[in-house]
Design an enzyme around this catalytic site. Structure first.
Site, PDB file in Angstrom:
ATOM      1  N   TYR A 179      -0.054   4.332  -2.283  1.00  0.00           N
ATOM      2  CA  TYR A 179      -0.274   5.680  -1.734  1.00  0.00           C
ATOM      3  C   TYR A 179       0.610   6.705  -2.446  1.00  0.00           C
ATOM      4  CZ  TYR A 179      -2.662   3.255   2.132  1.00  0.00           C
ATOM      5  OH  TYR A 179      -3.502   2.478   2.877  1.00  0.00           O
TER       6      TYR A 179
ATOM      7  N   GLN B 199      -8.841  -1.091  11.009  1.00  0.00           N
ATOM      8  CA  GLN B 199      -8.232  -2.002  10.009  1.00  0.00           C
ATOM      9  C   GLN B 199      -7.948  -3.374  10.621  1.00  0.00           C
ATOM     10  OE1 GLN B 199      -6.795   0.735   6.579  1.00  0.00           O
ATOM     11  NE2 GLN B 199      -5.047   0.338   7.859  1.00  0.00           N
TER      12      GLN B 199
ATOM     13  N   VAL C   3      -8.977  11.138   8.817  1.00  0.00           N
ATOM     14  CA  VAL C   3      -9.013  10.121   9.871  1.00  0.00           C
ATOM     15  C   VAL C   3      -8.499   8.787   9.334  1.00  0.00           C
ATOM     16  CG1 VAL C   3     -10.560   8.801  11.378  1.00  0.00           C
ATOM     17  CG2 VAL C   3     -10.875  11.255  11.135  1.00  0.00           C
TER      18      VAL C   3
ATOM     19  N   ALA D 197     -15.967   7.000  10.355  1.00  0.00           N
ATOM     20  CA  ALA D 197     -16.509   5.763  10.938  1.00  0.00           C
ATOM     21  C   ALA D 197     -16.632   5.914  12.449  1.00  0.00           C
ATOM     22  CB  ALA D 197     -15.597   4.589  10.592  1.00  0.00           C
TER      23      ALA D 197
ATOM     24  N   HIS E 218     -14.103  10.782   6.859  1.00  0.00           N
ATOM     25  CA  HIS E 218     -13.374  12.041   7.087  1.00  0.00           C
ATOM     26  C   HIS E 218     -12.029  11.897   6.369  1.00  0.00           C
ATOM     27  CE1 HIS E 218     -11.111  15.200   8.961  1.00  0.00           C
ATOM     28  NE2 HIS E 218     -12.057  15.505   9.837  1.00  0.00           N
TER      29      HIS E 218
ATOM     30  N   THR F 154     -14.475  -2.438  12.194  1.00  0.00           N
ATOM     31  CA  THR F 154     -13.730  -1.792  13.282  1.00  0.00           C
ATOM     32  C   THR F 154     -14.041  -2.556  14.569  1.00  0.00           C
ATOM     33  OG1 THR F 154     -13.826   0.360  12.174  1.00  0.00           O
ATOM     34  CG2 THR F 154     -13.395   0.394  14.535  1.00  0.00           C
TER      35      THR F 154
ATOM     36  N   ALA G 156     -20.441   0.528   9.997  1.00  0.00           N
ATOM     37  CA  ALA G 156     -21.446   1.576   9.769  1.00  0.00           C
ATOM     38  C   ALA G 156     -22.157   1.326   8.444  1.00  0.00           C
ATOM     39  CB  ALA G 156     -20.746   2.940   9.735  1.00  0.00           C
TER      40      ALA G 156
ATOM     41  N   TYR H 134     -14.045   8.821   1.253  1.00  0.00           N
ATOM     42  CA  TYR H 134     -15.180   8.443   2.101  1.00  0.00           C
ATOM     43  C   TYR H 134     -14.821   8.733   3.564  1.00  0.00           C
ATOM     44  CZ  TYR H 134     -13.086   4.036   3.788  1.00  0.00           C
ATOM     45  OH  TYR H 134     -12.286   3.107   4.396  1.00  0.00           O
TER      46      TYR H 134
ATOM     47  N   ARG I 210       0.833  -1.207   0.000  1.00  0.00           N
ATOM     48  CA  ARG I 210       0.000   0.000   0.000  1.00  0.00           C
ATOM     49  C   ARG I 210       0.870   1.261   0.000  1.00  0.00           C
ATOM     50  NH1 ARG I 210      -3.151  -3.286   3.107  1.00  0.00           N
ATOM     51  NH2 ARG I 210      -2.520  -2.440   5.123  1.00  0.00           N
TER      52      ARG I 210
HETATM   53  C1  LIG Z   1      -8.160   3.643   5.911  1.00  0.00           C
HETATM   54  S1  LIG Z   1      -9.328   3.725   7.200  1.00  0.00           S
HETATM   55  C2  LIG Z   1     -10.385   5.005   6.585  1.00  0.00           C
HETATM   56  C3  LIG Z   1     -11.236   5.657   7.633  1.00  0.00           C
HETATM   57  C4  LIG Z   1     -12.064   6.807   7.083  1.00  0.00           C
HETATM   58  N1  LIG Z   1     -11.205   7.863   6.609  1.00  0.00           N
HETATM   59  C5  LIG Z   1     -13.034   7.373   8.105  1.00  0.00           C
HETATM   60  O1  LIG Z   1     -13.135   8.610   8.182  1.00  0.00           O
HETATM   61  O2  LIG Z   1     -13.691   6.626   8.813  1.00  0.00           O
HETATM   62  C6  LIG Z   1     -10.217   2.239   6.956  1.00  0.00           C
HETATM   63  C7  LIG Z   1     -10.757   1.704   8.252  1.00  0.00           C
HETATM   64  O3  LIG Z   1     -11.842   2.521   8.663  1.00  0.00           O
HETATM   65  C8  LIG Z   1     -12.820   1.726   9.303  1.00  0.00           C
HETATM   66  N2  LIG Z   1     -14.044   1.729   8.479  1.00  0.00           N
HETATM   67  C9  LIG Z   1     -14.155   1.973   7.173  1.00  0.00           C
HETATM   68  N3  LIG Z   1     -15.429   1.827   6.774  1.00  0.00           N
HETATM   69  C10 LIG Z   1     -16.125   1.460   7.875  1.00  0.00           C
HETATM   70  C11 LIG Z   1     -17.484   1.154   8.120  1.00  0.00           C
HETATM   71  N4  LIG Z   1     -18.398   1.176   7.163  1.00  0.00           N
HETATM   72  N5  LIG Z   1     -17.832   0.840   9.383  1.00  0.00           N
HETATM   73  C12 LIG Z   1     -16.936   0.800  10.384  1.00  0.00           C
HETATM   74  N6  LIG Z   1     -15.643   1.074  10.212  1.00  0.00           N
HETATM   75  C13 LIG Z   1     -15.248   1.403   8.963  1.00  0.00           C
HETATM   76  C14 LIG Z   1     -12.256   0.305   9.378  1.00  0.00           C
HETATM   77  O4  LIG Z   1     -11.546   0.147  10.591  1.00  0.00           O
HETATM   78  C15 LIG Z   1     -11.348   0.306   8.185  1.00  0.00           C
HETATM   79  O5  LIG Z   1     -10.387  -0.697   8.257  1.00  0.00           O
END
Ligand SMILES: C[S@@+](CC[C@H](N)C(=O)[O-])C[C@H]1O[C@@H](n2cnc3c(N)ncnc32)[C@H](O)[C@@H]1O
Length: 270
Positions: free
Chosen positions: A69, A165, A96, A123, A93, A234, A206, A91, A65
């Site tokens: 990136y 993750q 975050v 999330a 924030h 998560t 979510a 997607y 990755r």
């Molecule tokens: C690279 S991060 C991105 C987070 C994203 N920027 C945010 O604002 O939530 C990816 C991680 O976010 C969490 N995530 C992403 N989609 C999710 C969802 N639909 N429900 C719960 N956690 C989620 C998981 O832990 C996932 O492995």
């Protein structure tokens, strides 16, 4: 320097979380780069702008990755340098647990371009609402699951622990889309230095589409080994201990409070 960058967040649930300012940036952009969690969300974004370029193609199973990136950052910077008004739409924030927006903004600013971020609903924000967890109640620690495994962290068993993750926990190659039982066993061994095997934990997902149902599945920590985990799961580990009073600090504060009271009483008597 006419090029510019704004990284915006679309929130978690299609159509429900986007803010007016984020929508406005997308509509006024020359080009939009996107990193979405779902193909339908991508299509919805494409209805807002005629030139949306998905960054998803840079991900490949087996490819680190870190390389993906770097390629995403380069693609965005190229268009800023070409003088375009660029929007990065992510997607959740954009700031975050998301390295690309932070890094791209930093590089663009170093090059002298206007570059900044607009907040979105993450999330974590959805998790707080869906699970009824107030991070201020007993405190909350959050880590990216692999980083939590690779480094010595001090777990506070009286606070919430959120691991992001979790589906790729322990992957040193950064090239896997999922890690299996052997990796999870290592994580479990680490967690059971603090939590009992029968501690209840929550697998959280979510809503991405409005018709989805929220996943809030309570399992025993021991069941994490065989649990169904995705890239969007998560893990929430509630506290296993009550908060312990810090009597040394409380005693110091009591002395200060008593001194203030005595001074006030003295003033009143003069
Ligand atoms: C690279 S991060 C991105 C987070 C994203 N920027 C945010 O604002 O939530 C990816 C991680 O976010 C969490 N995530 C992403 N989609 C999710 C969802 N639909 N429900 C719960 N956690 C989620 C998981 O832990 C996932 O492995």
């Amino acid at each position: 320097m006419s090029g510019s960058l704004v990284c915006v967040g679309l929130g978690m649930t299609l159509g429900a979380h986007i803010t007016p300012i984020c929508r406005s940036h997308i509509e006024q952009a020359d080009v939009v780069f996107s990193l979405m969690s779902n193909g339908l969300v991508q299509l919805w974004l494409e209805e807002m702008h005629s030139d949306v370029r998905s960054l998803q193609e840079y991900y490949q199973e087996g490819k680190s990755r870190t390389i993906s990136y770097d390629q995403m950052v380069s693609a965005i910077i190229f268009e800023i340098k070409a003088g375009k008004k660029v929007v990065g739409a992510f997607y959740g924030h954009p700031g975050v647990f998301a390295g690309v927006p932070h890094k791209t903004i930093q590089i663009a600013q170093q090059l002298g371009f206007s570059a900044y971020m607009e907040a979105g609903i993450s999330a974590e924000d959805c998790l707080i609402a869906d699970l009824g967890i107030d991070p201020g109640k007993v405190g909350c620690q959050q880590y990216e699951a692999s980083q939590f495994m690779f480094y010595q962290r001090i777990i506070d068993p009286s606070a919430q622990l959120i691991l992001w993750q979790i589906g790729v926990a322990g992957d040193k190659s950064l090239g896997k889309f999922a890690t299996g039982v052997a990796y999870r066993q290592v994580l479990l061994d680490l967690l059971t230095t603090t939590y009992p095997l029968n501690h209840q934990v929550i697998l959280y997902e979510a809503k991405v589409l409005p018709i989805d149902t929220v996943r809030k599945e309570t399992i025993l920590l021991s069941e994490l080994i065989d649990a169904k985990l995705s890239m969007h799961t998560t893990l929430v580990i509630p506290p296993c201990q009550a908060m312990q009073k810090n009597t040394a600090i409380l005693n110091k504060l009591a002395v200060i409070a008593q001194q203030e009271k005595d001074e006030y009483a003295q003033l009143e008597n003069t």
